[in-house]
Scaffold this motif. Structure first.
Motif, PDB file in Angstrom:
ATOM      1  N   LYS A 384      39.118  47.278  51.155  1.00  0.00           N
ATOM      2  CA  LYS A 384      40.066  47.543  51.790  1.00  0.00           C
ATOM      3  C   LYS A 384      41.186  48.416  51.984  1.00  0.00           C
ATOM      4  O   LYS A 384      42.206  48.648  53.282  1.00  0.00           O
ATOM      5  CB  LYS A 384      40.985  46.145  51.579  1.00  0.00           C
ATOM      6  N   GLY A 385      41.269  49.010  50.971  1.00  0.00           N
ATOM      7  CA  GLY A 385      42.200  50.391  50.893  1.00  0.00           C
ATOM      8  C   GLY A 385      43.815  49.869  50.747  1.00  0.00           C
ATOM      9  O   GLY A 385      44.193  48.456  50.948  1.00  0.00           O
ATOM     10  N   GLY A 386      44.682  50.747  50.711  1.00  0.00           N
ATOM     11  CA  GLY A 386      45.879  50.222  51.089  1.00  0.00           C
ATOM     12  C   GLY A 386      46.890  50.011  49.781  1.00  0.00           C
ATOM     13  O   GLY A 386      45.826  50.412  48.438  1.00  0.00           O
ATOM     14  N   VAL A 387      47.585  49.545  49.182  1.00  0.00           N
ATOM     15  CA  VAL A 387      48.003  49.379  47.788  1.00  0.00           C
ATOM     16  C   VAL A 387      48.074  47.992  47.940  1.00  0.00           C
ATOM     17  O   VAL A 387      48.459  46.686  49.124  1.00  0.00           O
ATOM     18  CB  VAL A 387      50.008  49.769  48.196  1.00  0.00           C
ATOM     19  N   HIS A 388      48.190  47.061  46.660  1.00  0.00           N
ATOM     20  CA  HIS A 388      48.116  45.632  46.637  1.00  0.00           C
ATOM     21  C   HIS A 388      48.190  46.008  44.872  1.00  0.00           C
ATOM     22  O   HIS A 388      48.254  46.359  44.434  1.00  0.00           O
ATOM     23  CB  HIS A 388      46.435  45.357  45.893  1.00  0.00           C
ATOM     24  N   GLU A 389      49.677  44.908  44.845  1.00  0.00           N
ATOM     25  CA  GLU A 389      50.109  44.085  43.975  1.00  0.00           C
ATOM     26  C   GLU A 389      50.267  42.995  43.669  1.00  0.00           C
ATOM     27  O   GLU A 389      49.425  41.929  44.048  1.00  0.00           O
ATOM     28  CB  GLU A 389      51.869  44.121  44.137  1.00  0.00           C
ATOM     29  N   GLN A 390      50.177  42.405  42.448  1.00  0.00           N
ATOM     30  CA  GLN A 390      50.468  40.974  41.599  1.00  0.00           C
ATOM     31  C   GLN A 390      50.505  41.531  40.719  1.00  0.00           C
ATOM     32  O   GLN A 390      50.971  42.260  39.413  1.00  0.00           O
ATOM     33  CB  GLN A 390      48.692  40.679  41.353  1.00  0.00           C
ATOM     34  N   GLU A 391      50.949  39.704  39.968  1.00  0.00           N
ATOM     35  CA  GLU A 391      51.893  39.955  38.659  1.00  0.00           C
ATOM     36  C   GLU A 391      51.010  38.728  38.154  1.00  0.00           C
ATOM     37  O   GLU A 391      49.949  37.595  38.739  1.00  0.00           O
ATOM     38  CB  GLU A 391      53.355  39.146  39.170  1.00  0.00           C
ATOM     39  N   TRP A 392      50.513  38.636  36.972  1.00  0.00           N
ATOM     40  CA  TRP A 392      49.329  37.956  35.915  1.00  0.00           C
ATOM     41  C   TRP A 392      49.623  37.503  34.885  1.00  0.00           C
ATOM     42  O   TRP A 392      50.417  38.479  34.387  1.00  0.00           O
ATOM     43  CB  TRP A 392      48.630  37.729  36.317  1.00  0.00           C
ATOM     44  N   GLN A 393      49.320  35.917  33.853  1.00  0.00           N
ATOM     45  CA  GLN A 393      50.388  35.964  32.598  1.00  0.00           C
ATOM     46  C   GLN A 393      48.614  36.801  31.804  1.00  0.00           C
ATOM     47  O   GLN A 393      47.394  35.747  31.999  1.00  0.00           O
ATOM     48  CB  GLN A 393      50.085  34.747  32.554  1.00  0.00           C
ATOM     49  N   ASN A 394      48.809  37.371  30.993  1.00  0.00           N
ATOM     50  CA  ASN A 394      47.855  38.331  30.643  1.00  0.00           C
ATOM     51  C   ASN A 394      46.727  36.988  29.458  1.00  0.00           C
ATOM     52  O   ASN A 394      47.479  36.147  28.812  1.00  0.00           O
ATOM     53  CB  ASN A 394      47.806  40.064  29.769  1.00  0.00           C
ATOM     54  N   THR A 395      45.616  37.407  29.438  1.00  0.00           N
ATOM     55  CA  THR A 395      44.348  36.815  28.841  1.00  0.00           C
ATOM     56  C   THR A 395      43.982  37.605  27.732  1.00  0.00           C
ATOM     57  O   THR A 395      42.859  36.816  27.285  1.00  0.00           O
ATOM     58  CB  THR A 395      44.207  35.521  29.330  1.00  0.00           C
ATOM     59  N   VAL A 396      43.336  39.025  27.966  1.00  0.00           N
ATOM     60  CA  VAL A 396      42.700  39.877  27.820  1.00  0.00           C
ATOM     61  C   VAL A 396      43.741  40.726  26.654  1.00  0.00           C
ATOM     62  O   VAL A 396      44.795  40.510  26.404  1.00  0.00           O
ATOM     63  CB  VAL A 396      42.829  40.844  28.472  1.00  0.00           C
ATOM     64  N   PRO A 397      43.028  39.970  24.878  1.00  0.00           N
ATOM     65  CA  PRO A 397      43.714  40.462  23.665  1.00  0.00           C
ATOM     66  C   PRO A 397      43.788  42.179  23.764  1.00  0.00           C
ATOM     67  O   PRO A 397      45.083  42.123  23.254  1.00  0.00           O
ATOM     68  CB  PRO A 397      42.420  39.749  23.148  1.00  0.00           C
ATOM     69  N   LEU A 398      43.225  42.701  24.656  1.00  0.00           N
ATOM     70  CA  LEU A 398      43.405  44.523  24.427  1.00  0.00           C
ATOM     71  C   LEU A 398      44.587  44.721  24.873  1.00  0.00           C
ATOM     72  O   LEU A 398      45.475  45.748  24.459  1.00  0.00           O
ATOM     73  CB  LEU A 398      42.436  45.442  24.885  1.00  0.00           C
ATOM     74  N   LEU A 399      45.335  43.546  25.958  1.00  0.00           N
ATOM     75  CA  LEU A 399      46.198  44.698  26.327  1.00  0.00           C
ATOM     76  C   LEU A 399      47.621  43.697  25.601  1.00  0.00           C
ATOM     77  O   LEU A 399      47.852  42.425  25.527  1.00  0.00           O
ATOM     78  CB  LEU A 399      46.563  44.402  27.941  1.00  0.00           C
ATOM     79  N   ARG A 400      48.529  44.270  25.679  1.00  0.00           N
ATOM     80  CA  ARG A 400      49.658  44.112  24.261  1.00  0.00           C
ATOM     81  C   ARG A 400      50.768  43.824  25.081  1.00  0.00           C
ATOM     82  O   ARG A 400      51.438  44.177  25.224  1.00  0.00           O
ATOM     83  CB  ARG A 400      49.783  45.567  23.180  1.00  0.00           C
ATOM     84  N   ALA A 401      51.126  42.495  26.192  1.00  0.00           N
ATOM     85  CA  ALA A 401      51.919  42.255  26.735  1.00  0.00           C
ATOM     86  C   ALA A 401      51.554  40.714  26.656  1.00  0.00           C
ATOM     87  O   ALA A 401      50.176  40.706  27.485  1.00  0.00           O
ATOM     88  CB  ALA A 401      51.738  43.055  28.051  1.00  0.00           C
ATOM     89  N   ARG A 402      52.225  39.720  27.294  1.00  0.00           N
ATOM     90  CA  ARG A 402      52.193  38.304  27.985  1.00  0.00           C
ATOM     91  C   ARG A 402      52.487  38.878  29.197  1.00  0.00           C
ATOM     92  O   ARG A 402      51.330  38.079  29.866  1.00  0.00           O
ATOM     93  CB  ARG A 402      53.598  37.749  27.354  1.00  0.00           C
ATOM     94  N   TRP A 403      53.200  39.018  30.197  1.00  0.00           N
ATOM     95  CA  TRP A 403      53.211  39.309  32.071  1.00  0.00           C
ATOM     96  C   TRP A 403      53.136  40.638  31.465  1.00  0.00           C
ATOM     97  O   TRP A 403      53.506  41.377  31.699  1.00  0.00           O
ATOM     98  CB  TRP A 403      54.164  38.609  32.159  1.00  0.00           C
ATOM     99  N   LEU A 404      52.010  40.684  33.092  1.00  0.00           N
ATOM    100  CA  LEU A 404      52.089  41.941  33.289  1.00  0.00           C
ATOM    101  C   LEU A 404      52.209  41.816  35.366  1.00  0.00           C
ATOM    102  O   LEU A 404      51.272  41.102  35.727  1.00  0.00           O
ATOM    103  CB  LEU A 404      50.169  42.744  33.043  1.00  0.00           C
ATOM    104  N   HIS A 405      52.802  43.502  35.054  1.00  0.00           N
ATOM    105  CA  HIS A 405      52.182  43.517  37.210  1.00  0.00           C
ATOM    106  C   HIS A 405      51.844  45.011  37.100  1.00  0.00           C
ATOM    107  O   HIS A 405      51.839  46.076  36.983  1.00  0.00           O
ATOM    108  CB  HIS A 405      53.385  44.308  38.081  1.00  0.00           C
TER     109      HIS A 405
END
Length: 866
Positions: A384-405
């Protein structure tokens, strides 16, 4: 430096001139202008309405003052003529002379009397019973004062005139100037309010006379006429009072502010509605134009934004920065993304070095990416191209954060992903949302959240049926605590009350603080709402318990008003308003009670509240009694025991069955005291039968769920046996299997304690609960009772026959006796006997009997032979 500043200035000037930026600003200015003009016009209309109301008040006050002054002048003139006639003709000749001259006022409206110096009425017109008025205030006033003024007393009634009336009096003097009595003109207080006009004063206006002592002589509001009370100091914004000189009276006019401003309120709503429509149209048109201009600007700046985004994602960024290239298979399908660049923040977030990150692929780094939708999302962005944004509650153990943007920008041959840890912001938002919807003092839902939940509950009730109860609760006596002990004590009181209310509610109910000392309960009911009555009673009793504040015991009560959806309203505002009105009726009825807005629609709930109220005194007043149903051996026909059943002889409603009051007692907690009384009474009665020479019987007593879970059950049983002198083997406790299975380990331990005393145990209503066989074999019981629902259709239902025979066989294999309850036909008894059932009870043999009748039954020759 100057070149950079000029470049930034030119960029911002260009953006400001873009249509999609300037158009909303212009529309905003128009919106502000529309509402400024609207509110200015509303303020002007309000001032005009208030001025008109004030002018109307002054005009009516002047008119009423003139009317009353004329009336009182006429009464005073009559008093003067009476005094003059008495001094000329004497007390007995004065009235006849004035009557002949036609100078007496009409007797239908006025009563003229002459009283001598001793307070006795010596003459009156129309003729009335001669009475003594020596103790009346108006007589004492003239006796104690040598004044020629007219005195107006508060409204009274006496033996001569049973209707309320006002007394206008003057002093009589003899030839030596000494007190000789008084002359009186009496009239109905309504005489001075007969000019009340609804067209001008409305339904809640006021018109009347008030003495300088503050006591109302006559006051009318709508159809309501009052007198004799002290005038409330808060008589309203639009009210006025003028003194009638020389007579100690004031005329009073009062207008209701809501009625006066009703026309203005209609105009205000119309103007706000018009401004709202105009604003909506402006926003809609502006939105269409902005969307069109924004699409054009978006296409022009697409490439520039991608470049700026890439430049902003530098190594010094606080966000994790990933540059990824597409990995395609031989068919040209994207199968992965290779990480070609990353910054320091990316290393910190993943816990991997930059060297490792730049040499791996996304699916190698995060294997879950193929299954959790991450890969699919990135592939969609590349298409689709362009800029895409989203927020989600992290479930990946590798990424050290609870919420990510995540912000992803499609570039030639790959993607740029900027990932930010927003856990702190999300936590702050959650705290802000909680603070916005909860009371900071008590932690309960506030007015806003209550309204939202009520709307949601009503919508759910509309879809699924059922009712919603809105209870408006106001604390009685809170102001006294707040003023006497201080605001800190008042705050502590509110927190304790809030905690007590919360503890009284069920899981689906809601309690919130509406403001001040007002609380709101939302009770959801699947049916008509009758099951909520015990909840309301528990709340009222919980609030009534004393509280220690600042070292002092205080006690407050509460007044509860209840409105029920859909009977009393179909929206939140109406239900809250009606519940508030019902609460005020509870205040009027003496406080510390509960009132329903629509009594007829909620008769069943009110009946339960009446029963709950009666339950509190029924035990102390001796309204309960026990009856006993015999238990019979199916093989010998011998009565070997009885079951104690409680009945309530209500002084107003007659005999009330246990199916009506036992659930209420269970929910309100009164079942513990009632159950202890039943246990003690049954033990005493059994001992009395034995002392009377009857053969020993085993008496069965039902134990309710709340009794069984009560910590002192074993102690209470021991005390009942000790007080009555009954041997433990002649007592049996019946417990339902559902109660035991709530906490199996604790229940078995408690049953073992009871069994160790020598008291028998049986399982009541067996087959209706959920006992497992493994649990059943561990119960220290001696008897299983087949529920009457399985006995009812024996001989007609093969299913019930199979269940009954299975229970009998199971019990016998566990070496337990079996008793069937509810046996009413010979066919049922035959089946039970043929299938090995040991015992029975039911109407086929005997109904529950009072103690004397049961003793007579056992003494019958047939029973003795058995």
């Amino acid at each position: 430096m100057s070149s950079t500043t000029e470049t930034l200035r030119a960029r911002w000037l260009r953006r400001g001139l873009d249509t999609h930026v300037s158009l909303p600003l212009f529309a905003l200015l128009l919106l502000v202008a529309i509402w400024v003009v609207t509110f200015h016009e509303i303020d002007a209309e309000r001032e005009h309405a208030q001025e008109a109301a004030t002018d109307s008040l002054h005009e009516m006050l002047g008119t009423y003052e003139a009317q009353v002054a004329r009336s009182i002048d006429g009464i005073d003139q009559t008093l003067r003529m009476l005094k003059y006639a008495v001094e000329r003709k004497g007390a007995l000749g004065a009235l006849p002379e004035l009557g002949r001259e036609g100078l007496l006022p009409p007797g239908v409206v006025f009563v003229v009397s002459i009283v001598d110096r001793n307070g006795m009425t010596v003459a009156s017109n129309p003729s009335a019973l001669p009475i003594s008025v020596a103790e009346q205030n108006y007589f004492k006033f003239h006796l104690e004062r040598d004044s020629g003024a007219t005195y107006v007393s508060p409204a009274t009634r006496d033996a001569a005139n049973s209707e309320w009336h006002l007394h206008f009096t003057r002093r009589l003097d003899d030839s030596n100037g000494n007190f000789a009595g008084i002359v009186i003109v009496e009239t109905d207080p309504a005489y001075f309010t007969s000019s009340y006009e609804r067209s001008r004063l409305g339904e809640r206006g006021m018109l009347g006379l008030v003495g300088t002592d503050g006591v109302v002589r006559a006051l009318r509001s709508g159809d309501k006429m009052t007198f004799g009370h002290k005038l409330d100091a808060r008589i309203g914004k639009y009210s006025g009072m003028r003194e009638l000189h020389g007579i100690g009276l004031n005329v009073l006019i009062g207008l209701d502010e809501k009625e006066l401003m009703a026309g203005f309120e209609r105009q205000r709503r119309e103007k706000i509605w018009e401004a709202g429509i105009l604003s909506g149209a402006l926003v809609f048109v502006t939105g269409l134009l902005w969307l069109w201009s924004w699409q054009g600007a978006r296409n022009r700046t697409h490439m520039r934004r991608a470049q700026e985004t890439y430049a902003a994602a530098s190594a010094a960024s606080l966000d994790a920065f990933f540059v990824m290239r597409e990995v395609r298979d031989e068919r040209g399908v994207i199968v992965d993304f290779k990480i070609v660049d990353a910054n320091v923040r990316a290393e910190q977030m993943t816990g991997c070095s930059k060297h490792y990150l730049c040499g791996t692929t996304l699916c190698t780094l995060i294997p879950e990416a193929r299954d959790n939708g991450m890969m699919k999302h990135l592939i969609d962005v590349t298409r689709k191209g362009g800029v895409h944004e989203q927020e989600w509650q992290n479930t990946v153990p590798l990424l050290r954060a609870r919420w990510l943007h995540q912000q992803v920008v499609a570039v030639q041959g790959g993607l740029v992903a900027i990932v930010r840890d927003i856990s702190e912001r999300k936590l702050a938002e959650e705290r802000m949302v909680h603070l916005a919807h909860h009371d900071t003092l008590t932690g309960l839902p506030n007015r806003s959240l209550i309204a939202d939940r009520l709307d949601m509950t009503i919508a759910q009730a509309q879809r699924n049926g059922g009712s919603v109860l809105v209870a408006f609760i106001d604390l009685d006596g809170f102001k006294l605590v707040n003023d006497g002990l201080g605001h800190n004590a008042g705050d502590e009181l509110l927190k304790v009350v809030a905690e007590r209310m919360s503890g009284c509610l069920r899981a689906a109910d809601t309690v919130g603080r509406f403001g001040g000392d007002e609380f709101v309960l939302l009770l959801t009911e699947p049916g008509s709402g009758v099951d909520a009555a015990p909840v309301l009673e528990r709340v009222r009793e919980a609030v009534l318990q004393s509280i220690c504040l600042c070292g002092q015991e205080v006690q407050v009560s509460c007044s509860i008003g209840v409105a029920v959806y859909p009977n009393d309203g179909t929206d939140a505002e109406t239900l809250l308003m009606n519940a508030d009105a019902a609460m005020y009726r509870a205040k009027d009825k003496g406080k510390n009670n509960c009132q329903f807005y629509t009594r007829e629609m909620n008769a069943s709930i009110e009946e339960k509240l009446v029963l709950l109220e009666g339950l509190r005194n029924a035990l102390d007043d001796g309204q309960f009694r026990l009856v006993y149903q015999p238990k019979v051996d199916l093989h010998t026909g011998r009565v070997f025991g009885v079951e104690a059943l409680v009945r309530w002889d209500h002084p107003e409603h007659g005999v009330i069955g246990p199916d009506r009051f036992i659930p209420l007692a269970e929910e309100s907690g009164m079942i513990v005291a009632l159950g202890e009384w039943v246990l003690r009474t049954a033990c005493v009665q059994n001992r009395a039968w034995q002392d009377a020479g009857l053969p020993p019987l085993c008496i069965s007593v039902n134990v309710s769920p709340r009794q069984f879970e009560e910590a002192r059950l074993v102690e209470r049983v021991q005390q009942a046996l000790a007080d009555s002198g009954l041997a433990p083997e002649w007592l049996e406790l019946e417990v339902t299997e559902g109660v035991i299975m709530r906490d199996l380990q604790q229940a078995v331990a408690k049953m073992a304690q009871v069994r160790a005393m020598g008291v028998s145990l049986s399982i009541d209503d067996f087959g209706t609960g959920y006992s497992s066989l493994s649990a059943l074999k561990s119960f220290p019981i001696s008897t299983l009772k087949i529920d009457k629902s399985f006995v009812r259709d024996l001989g007609r239902s093969s299913g019930d026959e199979a269940i009954a025979s299975s229970i009998i066989g199971l019990a016998h294999r566990l070496r337990l006796r079996v008793i069937a309850e509810g046996v009413e036909t010979e066919q049922q008894r035959s089946f039970l006997r043929e299938n090995g059932c040991d015992e029975m009870q039911g109407y086929l043999f005997s109904r529950p009997l009072p103690p004397a009748q049961l003793a007579a039954l056992l003494n019958a020759p047939a029973m003795q032979a058995a």
